[in-house]
Write a protein that holds these residues in place. Structure first.
Motif, PDB file in Angstrom:
ATOM      1  N   GLN A  85       0.827  -1.207   0.000  1.00 15.09           N
ATOM      2  CA  GLN A  85       0.000   0.000   0.000  1.00 15.09           C
ATOM      3  C   GLN A  85       0.862   1.259   0.000  1.00 15.09           C
ATOM      4  OE1 GLN A  85      -2.329  -0.876   3.471  1.00 15.09           O
ATOM      5  NE2 GLN A  85      -4.080  -1.575   2.265  1.00 15.09           N
ATOM      6  N   ARG A  86       1.936   1.262   0.792  1.00 15.63           N
ATOM      7  CA  ARG A  86       2.838   2.422   0.828  1.00 15.63           C
ATOM      8  C   ARG A  86       3.531   2.615  -0.517  1.00 15.63           C
ATOM      9  NH1 ARG A  86       4.198   0.587   6.145  1.00 15.63           N
ATOM     10  NH2 ARG A  86       5.969  -0.493   5.254  1.00 15.63           N
ATOM     11  N   SER A  93       1.125   3.997  -2.999  1.00 17.18           N
ATOM     12  CA  SER A  93       0.932   5.408  -2.680  1.00 17.18           C
ATOM     13  C   SER A  93       2.101   6.251  -3.194  1.00 17.18           C
ATOM     14  CB  SER A  93       0.784   5.591  -1.167  1.00 17.18           C
ATOM     15  OG  SER A  93       0.672   6.936  -0.839  1.00 17.18           O
ATOM     16  N   GLN A 111       1.681   9.079  -5.973  1.00 19.84           N
ATOM     17  CA  GLN A 111       2.037  10.460  -5.604  1.00 19.84           C
ATOM     18  C   GLN A 111       3.004  11.073  -6.609  1.00 19.84           C
ATOM     19  OE1 GLN A 111       3.782  10.748  -1.704  1.00 19.84           O
ATOM     20  NE2 GLN A 111       3.434  12.947  -1.600  1.00 19.84           N
TER      21      GLN A 111
END
Length: 120
Positions: A47-48, A51, A55
């Protein structure tokens, strides 16, 4: 799902970000759980990473019911100065399994790679 190799210790040539991106390129509808299993990461780490990639504009997603469909930006240039000019498509051409390996048929282009600039 593809058989996952055994655990590994020590350094590797490919970053977790590249592994996650390659898993998504191979299947844009893949679940985070399956990415985590394939890449030998936790779901939270995946998930990180997703992200981070979103981003910085390397990846986007659309929600379809309970599932996500990911879109990779193939023309985006990699971040490190040593890779100046190298695009996501060029990187993925080295990492993503060829469609013929997956289904055993000659020719054809994976639908999810259409428009990415990746070779057949």
């Amino acid at each position: 799902m593809v058989e996952v190799p055994g655990s590994h210790t020590g350094w590797t040539f490919i970053t977790n970000h590249a592994r996650v991106l390659a898993a998504i390129a191979d299947n844009p509808n893949i679940r985070i759980r399956d990415i985590a299993a394939h890449c030998r990461l936790t779901e939270r780490a995946v998930q990180r990473i997703i992200s981070d990639l979103e981003q910085d504009g390397y990846l986007s997603h659309t929600r379809e019911g309970r599932a996500n469909t990911y879109r990779i930006e193939p023309d985006k240039v990699l971040r490190h100065p040593a890779e100046a000019g190298l695009t996501v498509a060029a990187l993925l051409s080295l990492l993503v399994r060829d469609e013929t390996d997956r289904i055993g048929e000659p020719g054809g282009r994976p639908a999810h790679l259409a428009g990415t600039g990746l070779p057949n």
